[in-house]
Design a protein around this motif. Structure first.
Motif, mmCIF file in Angstrom:
data_model
loop_
_atom_site.group_PDB
_atom_site.id
_atom_site.type_symbol
_atom_site.label_atom_id
_atom_site.label_comp_id
_atom_site.label_asym_id
_atom_site.label_seq_id
_atom_site.Cartn_x
_atom_site.Cartn_y
_atom_site.Cartn_z
ATOM 1 N N GLY A 1 28.695 13.502 -34.752
ATOM 2 C CA GLY A 1 29.854 13.681 -35.627
ATOM 3 C C GLY A 1 31.121 13.110 -34.995
ATOM 4 O O GLY A 1 31.935 12.458 -35.659
ATOM 5 N N ALA A 2 31.271 13.333 -33.686
ATOM 6 C CA ALA A 2 32.444 12.808 -32.981
ATOM 7 C C ALA A 2 32.435 11.281 -33.019
ATOM 8 O O ALA A 2 33.467 10.644 -33.275
ATOM 9 N N ASP A 3 31.265 10.691 -32.781
ATOM 10 C CA ASP A 3 31.155 9.220 -32.783
ATOM 11 C C ASP A 3 31.504 8.659 -34.163
ATOM 12 O O ASP A 3 32.214 7.652 -34.282
ATOM 13 N N ALA A 4 31.007 9.339 -35.206
ATOM 14 C CA ALA A 4 31.292 8.868 -36.563
ATOM 15 C C ALA A 4 32.780 8.991 -36.872
ATOM 16 O O ALA A 4 33.381 8.091 -37.482
ATOM 17 N N ALA A 5 33.409 10.069 -36.430
ATOM 18 C CA ALA A 5 34.846 10.259 -36.688
ATOM 19 C C ALA A 5 35.651 9.153 -36.003
ATOM 20 O O ALA A 5 36.635 8.649 -36.555
ATOM 21 N N ILE A 6 35.227 8.767 -34.807
ATOM 22 C CA ILE A 6 35.938 7.691 -34.107
ATOM 23 C C ILE A 6 35.772 6.363 -34.858
ATOM 24 O O ILE A 6 36.732 5.596 -35.019
ATOM 25 N N ALA A 7 34.577 6.106 -35.358
ATOM 26 C CA ALA A 7 34.342 4.864 -36.117
ATOM 27 C C ALA A 7 35.196 4.832 -37.389
ATOM 28 O O ALA A 7 35.816 3.810 -37.712
ATOM 29 N N ILE A 8 35.262 5.960 -38.103
ATOM 30 C CA ILE A 8 36.083 6.009 -39.333
ATOM 31 C C ILE A 8 37.558 5.780 -38.977
ATOM 32 O O ILE A 8 38.286 5.039 -39.647
ATOM 33 N N GLY A 9 37.974 6.393 -37.872
ATOM 34 C CA GLY A 9 39.363 6.210 -37.429
ATOM 35 C C GLY A 9 39.665 4.760 -37.101
ATOM 36 O O GLY A 9 40.746 4.252 -37.416
ATOM 37 N N LEU A 10 38.708 4.080 -36.484
ATOM 38 C CA LEU A 10 38.922 2.661 -36.143
ATOM 39 C C LEU A 10 39.070 1.811 -37.405
ATOM 40 O O LEU A 10 39.936 0.930 -37.466
ATOM 41 N N ALA A 11 38.258 2.102 -38.417
ATOM 42 C CA ALA A 11 38.378 1.355 -39.683
ATOM 43 C C ALA A 11 39.750 1.606 -40.304
ATOM 44 O O ALA A 11 40.430 0.677 -40.767
ATOM 45 N N TYR B 1 34.162 3.979 -28.185
ATOM 46 C CA TYR B 1 33.079 3.893 -29.169
ATOM 47 C C TYR B 1 31.928 3.028 -28.649
ATOM 48 O O TYR B 1 30.750 3.383 -28.793
ATOM 49 N N ILE B 2 32.303 1.892 -28.019
ATOM 50 C CA ILE B 2 31.258 1.000 -27.478
ATOM 51 C C ILE B 2 30.446 1.739 -26.402
ATOM 52 O O ILE B 2 29.209 1.669 -26.363
ATOM 53 N N MET B 3 31.153 2.465 -25.545
ATOM 54 C CA MET B 3 30.448 3.218 -24.495
ATOM 55 C C MET B 3 29.513 4.261 -25.100
ATOM 56 O O MET B 3 28.391 4.461 -24.635
ATOM 57 N N ARG B 4 29.965 4.927 -26.127
ATOM 58 C CA ARG B 4 29.143 5.947 -26.786
ATOM 59 C C ARG B 4 27.874 5.319 -27.366
ATOM 60 O O ARG B 4 26.767 5.862 -27.231
ATOM 61 N N LYS B 5 28.048 4.161 -28.018
ATOM 62 C CA LYS B 5 26.901 3.518 -28.660
ATOM 63 C C LYS B 5 25.926 2.939 -27.636
ATOM 64 O O LYS B 5 24.722 2.850 -27.874
ATOM 65 N N ASN B 6 26.457 2.500 -26.478
ATOM 66 C CA ASN B 6 25.610 1.897 -25.435
ATOM 67 C C ASN B 6 25.102 2.914 -24.422
ATOM 68 O O ASN B 6 24.631 2.533 -23.352
ATOM 69 N N LYS B 7 25.277 4.183 -24.773
ATOM 70 C CA LYS B 7 24.823 5.287 -23.889
ATOM 71 C C LYS B 7 25.453 5.192 -22.499
ATOM 72 O O LYS B 7 24.794 5.422 -21.476
ATOM 73 N N PRO C 1 28.557 6.296 -19.676
ATOM 74 C CA PRO C 1 28.892 7.654 -19.201
ATOM 75 C C PRO C 1 29.682 8.422 -20.276
ATOM 76 O O PRO C 1 30.787 8.022 -20.622
ATOM 77 N N ARG C 2 29.071 9.476 -20.782
ATOM 78 C CA ARG C 2 29.630 10.179 -21.949
ATOM 79 C C ARG C 2 31.003 10.800 -21.659
ATOM 80 O O ARG C 2 31.915 10.737 -22.473
ATOM 81 N N LYS C 3 31.121 11.377 -20.475
ATOM 82 C CA LYS C 3 32.395 12.053 -20.175
ATOM 83 C C LYS C 3 33.544 11.045 -20.067
ATOM 84 O O LYS C 3 34.671 11.332 -20.457
ATOM 85 N N THR C 4 33.245 9.857 -19.551
ATOM 86 C CA THR C 4 34.287 8.824 -19.465
ATOM 87 C C THR C 4 34.691 8.391 -20.873
ATOM 88 O O THR C 4 35.881 8.228 -21.173
ATOM 89 N N ALA C 5 33.701 8.223 -21.745
ATOM 90 C CA ALA C 5 33.987 7.830 -23.136
ATOM 91 C C ALA C 5 34.861 8.880 -23.815
ATOM 92 O O ALA C 5 35.817 8.547 -24.529
ATOM 93 N N ILE C 6 34.558 10.139 -23.579
ATOM 94 C CA ILE C 6 35.348 11.216 -24.182
ATOM 95 C C ILE C 6 36.768 11.223 -23.591
ATOM 96 O O ILE C 6 37.768 11.401 -24.292
ATOM 97 N N GLY C 7 36.834 10.962 -22.281
ATOM 98 C CA GLY C 7 38.152 10.923 -21.617
ATOM 99 C C GLY C 7 39.029 9.809 -22.182
ATOM 100 O O GLY C 7 40.227 10.007 -22.421
#
Ligand code: FES
Length: 297
Positions: free
Chosen positions: A86-96, A138-144, A146-152
């Motif tokens: 859900g977080a990843d999708a929200a970020i993608a919608i925000g980018l659009a 978003y790219i980091m999240r999709k490419n698996k 480091p999750r905590k860095t992506a969130i940071g």
């Protein structure tokens, strides 16, 4: 340092002025190069068709989506992994949404000057920085990655976009960018008031007159007299100093908004709000006007 000091500091930045001086003509020329289609796109992006600036409506998409992402990221970090998608999708919608906000924002910004221009440019730069951080996240999240860095990175982006939103709010509520400059506490005349001897308005000319507290633009075109509010609804430009056009329209001298003299409607932006229109009559050699619409005080 209070808010006004911060805004004054931004407005004094020479490098912002230099960037604005180069970028604004580029944006304006790009629309001009598109001819009539370019003007239509510009009107669309300003929100002329909507009677309201488009930019603040679109900005709700990235701000809302990224706020949701902060909450969903926090829930994921608390151990509830099911919220990650859900977080990843929200970020993608925000980018659009950020793309639409950027395009409409830069269109509005191209018509600003001085302090508004500098603050608007800083608002845009911060949003570009925030969007870059969200894109990386978003790219980091999709490419698996480091999750905590992506969130940071997303959290950092949220802080920056919040600062940008603060500047955007200042532009509207303090600098009055995008507000209807014909909305005033002054009283519009509801009954006919004499504003000018008839023989003092030559054919194919315009004049600023005063109807009580309200400055009015009188225009005479092929013998017909029109009256609309003199203060441009965009940023308060003096319409009598603009151009009287062939199709019963007037062009504002400041940023080129075009208004119909027949009904006050916006023909071309950047203005989005119409000019109040006055009924005109001649009486005992005097031109008299009164407000047609009852939507003003
Ligand atoms: S003041 Fe900007 S178009 Fe009139």
């Amino acid at each position: 340092m209070n808010s006004e000091d911060v805004m004054d500091t931004i407005a004094k930045q020479e490098w912002l002025k230099a960037v604005g001086k180069k970028l604004q003509p580029t944006v304006i020329k790009a629309f001009e190069a598109g001819g009539e289609t370019g003007q239509k796109i510009k009107n669309f992006l300003h929100g002329t068709w909507l009677g309201h600036p488009l930019h603040p409506i679109i900005t709700d998409v990235p701000v809302g989506s990224w706020t949701a992402a902060v909450v969903l990221d926090a829930m994921e970090l608390s151990g509830q992994k099911k919220y990650a998608a859900g977080a990843d999708a929200a970020i993608a919608i925000g980018l659009a949404g950020a793309v639409g906000a950027a395009v409409s924002g830069i269109t509005d910004w191209s018509g600003t000057t001085q302090k508004r221009s500098q603050i608007g440019l800083m608002h845009g730069i911060l949003n570009v920085a925030a969007t870059a951080l969200y894109t990386t996240s978003y790219i980091m999240r999709k490419n698996k990655g480091p999750r905590k860095t992506a969130i940071g990175l997303a959290l950092l982006g949220y802080g920056i976009t919040s600062a940008a939103a603060y500047l955007g709010g200042h532009l509207v509520y303090v600098e009055q960018t995008g507000v209807d400059h014909t909305a005033t506490a002054a009283k519009y005349p509801k009954e006919f008031v004499a504003v000018l001897p008839e023989n003092e308005l030559a054919d194919n000319s315009m004049k600023r007159v005063q109807a009580g507290e309200i400055p009015v633009l009188l225009a005479k075109k092929n013998g017909e007299i029109f009256a609309i509010a003199h203060t441009c609804s965009h940023l308060g430009g003096p319409l009598s100093e603009g151009d009287l056009l062939d199709d019963n329209c007037v062009r504002c001298p400041w940023h080129g908004s075009v208004f119909s003299l027949e009904d006050g409607s916006v023909v071309d932006g950047p203005a989005t709000a119409p000019q109040p229109k006055f009924e005109v009559r001649t009486n005992n050699g005097q031109i008299e006007v009164r407000l047609i619409k009852n939507d003003k005080p």
